[in-house]
Design a protein around this motif. Structure first.
Motif, PDB file in Angstrom:
ATOM      1  N   LYS A  63       0.809  -1.221   0.000  1.00 28.68           N
ATOM      2  CA  LYS A  63       0.000   0.000   0.000  1.00 28.68           C
ATOM      3  C   LYS A  63       0.841   1.270   0.000  1.00 28.68           C
ATOM      4  O   LYS A  63       0.312   2.375   0.119  1.00 28.68           O
ATOM      5  N   ARG A  69       5.354  -0.762  -9.850  1.00 26.89           N
ATOM      6  CA  ARG A  69       3.934  -0.814 -10.205  1.00 26.89           C
ATOM      7  C   ARG A  69       3.736  -1.655 -11.470  1.00 26.89           C
ATOM      8  O   ARG A  69       4.599  -1.693 -12.356  1.00 26.89           O
ATOM      9  N   MET A 112      -8.887  -0.893  -9.219  1.00 27.80           N
ATOM     10  CA  MET A 112      -7.918  -0.562  -8.174  1.00 27.80           C
ATOM     11  C   MET A 112      -8.582  -0.110  -6.878  1.00 27.80           C
ATOM     12  O   MET A 112      -7.958  -0.106  -5.813  1.00 27.80           O
ATOM     13  N   ASP A 119      -2.948  -1.927  -9.509  1.00 32.96           N
ATOM     14  CA  ASP A 119      -2.396  -0.578  -9.515  1.00 32.96           C
ATOM     15  C   ASP A 119      -3.103   0.378 -10.461  1.00 32.96           C
ATOM     16  O   ASP A 119      -2.882   1.595 -10.392  1.00 32.96           O
TER      17      ASP A 119
END
Length: 278
Positions: A63, A69, A112, A119
């Motif tokens: 998080k 990513r 997401m 992501d």
């Protein structure tokens, strides 16, 4: 000799992860009688290396901002992403069996807002790679040295937005961006060259200013080497053209466009899992 043995063991471990991912792809699509198996199975080896060797991602930093990513630009292959997140330990197998069910966070296209580890919300082809370019540019602006990866379909490369994104990525010298094209040669309507020929994809990306690497998309050593080259390439983004087999791992699905978006019935599911070693 010892390092060679260890490397072989690593390959076997990657193979096990990829097989588990493929099994769960089949199970979740069969369970809900809906989904896209062909292009999910073809990319399983790529995401295995990405999530278990290449990317800096874990439960501890999931998080946070300071991690790599991944954007699934071909969002209809969501079973691939969900199964990989499950194999990584971010989801459990019970979660997977809610795929495409009412009120499930595991929608047909990844969102997401509902699933940790997704992501970017994707679905409309071409938009995922565009978002990845923005994310990579943001990292550059913020002096964040983490990388951004995006997986596209070869049929997706028929979208004009892909090439606008490619132009922008090269213009801003986004060497922290690596795109992978799952080149299995088939889309929902058949042979990509007959539907709307986007080839030669490799030379087109080169013409747009990208570093381009062509690999066998089911060879773990080639995948590993390509990601290493991408990391070491400076001043331009990298595109990995991964030649794959649609439906890889399930003989009656392989190289068959009919399995682009068709769910296996109970018997086909059992046969597929048997082939995968269940």
């Amino acid at each position: 000799m010892e390092s060679e043995v260890l490397h072989i063991m690593d390959i076997k471990e990657l193979q096990n992860h990829a097989t588990n991912i493929r099994k769960n792809i089949i199970k979740m699509i069969a369970n809900t009688n809906s989904g896209h198996p062909g292009g999910s199975l073809s990319s399983a080896d790529i995401l295995t290396v990405l999530y278990f060797e290449e990317m800096n991602i874990s439960k501890e930093n999931l998080k946070g901002v300071d991690r790599d990513r991944f954007v699934l630009s071909k969002g209809h292959a969501s079973p691939l992403l969900y199964s990989t997140l499950c194999e990584k330990g971010f989801l459990n197998e019970e979660d997977l069996l809610t795929f495409r069910k009412i009120n499930s966070p595991l929608q047909g296209h990844p969102n997401m807002n509902y699933v940790d580890g997704v992501d970017m919300s994707t679905g409309s082809l071409g938009q995922g790679i565009s978002a990845a370019v923005g994310m990579a540019l943001s990292n550059k602006t913020d002096n964040n040295d983490h990388r951004v990866y995006a997986l596209l379909g070869d049929g997706e490369c028929e979208e004009g937005q892909v090439w606008e994104a490619a132009m922008a990525a090269a213009h801003y010298k986004l060497d922290n961006l690596c795109a992978i094209v799952d080149f299995n040669g088939l889309q929902i309507d058949g042979d990509i060259k007959k539907v709307m020929n986007p080839t030669p994809i490799d030379t087109k990306f080169k013409a747009f200013g990208w570093n381009v690497i062509t690999i066998h998309g089911h060879d773990f050593k080639e995948i590993e080497k390509a990601f290493e080259e991408a990391r070491n390439t400076k001043g331009k983004p990298t595109m990995i053209l991964a030649r794959t087999v649609k439906g890889k791992g399930v003989s009656f699905m392989e190289n068959n466009a009919g399995w682009h978006g068709t769910a296996p019935n109970k018997e086909q599911c059992e046969n597929a899992l048997r082939e995968l070693g269940d």
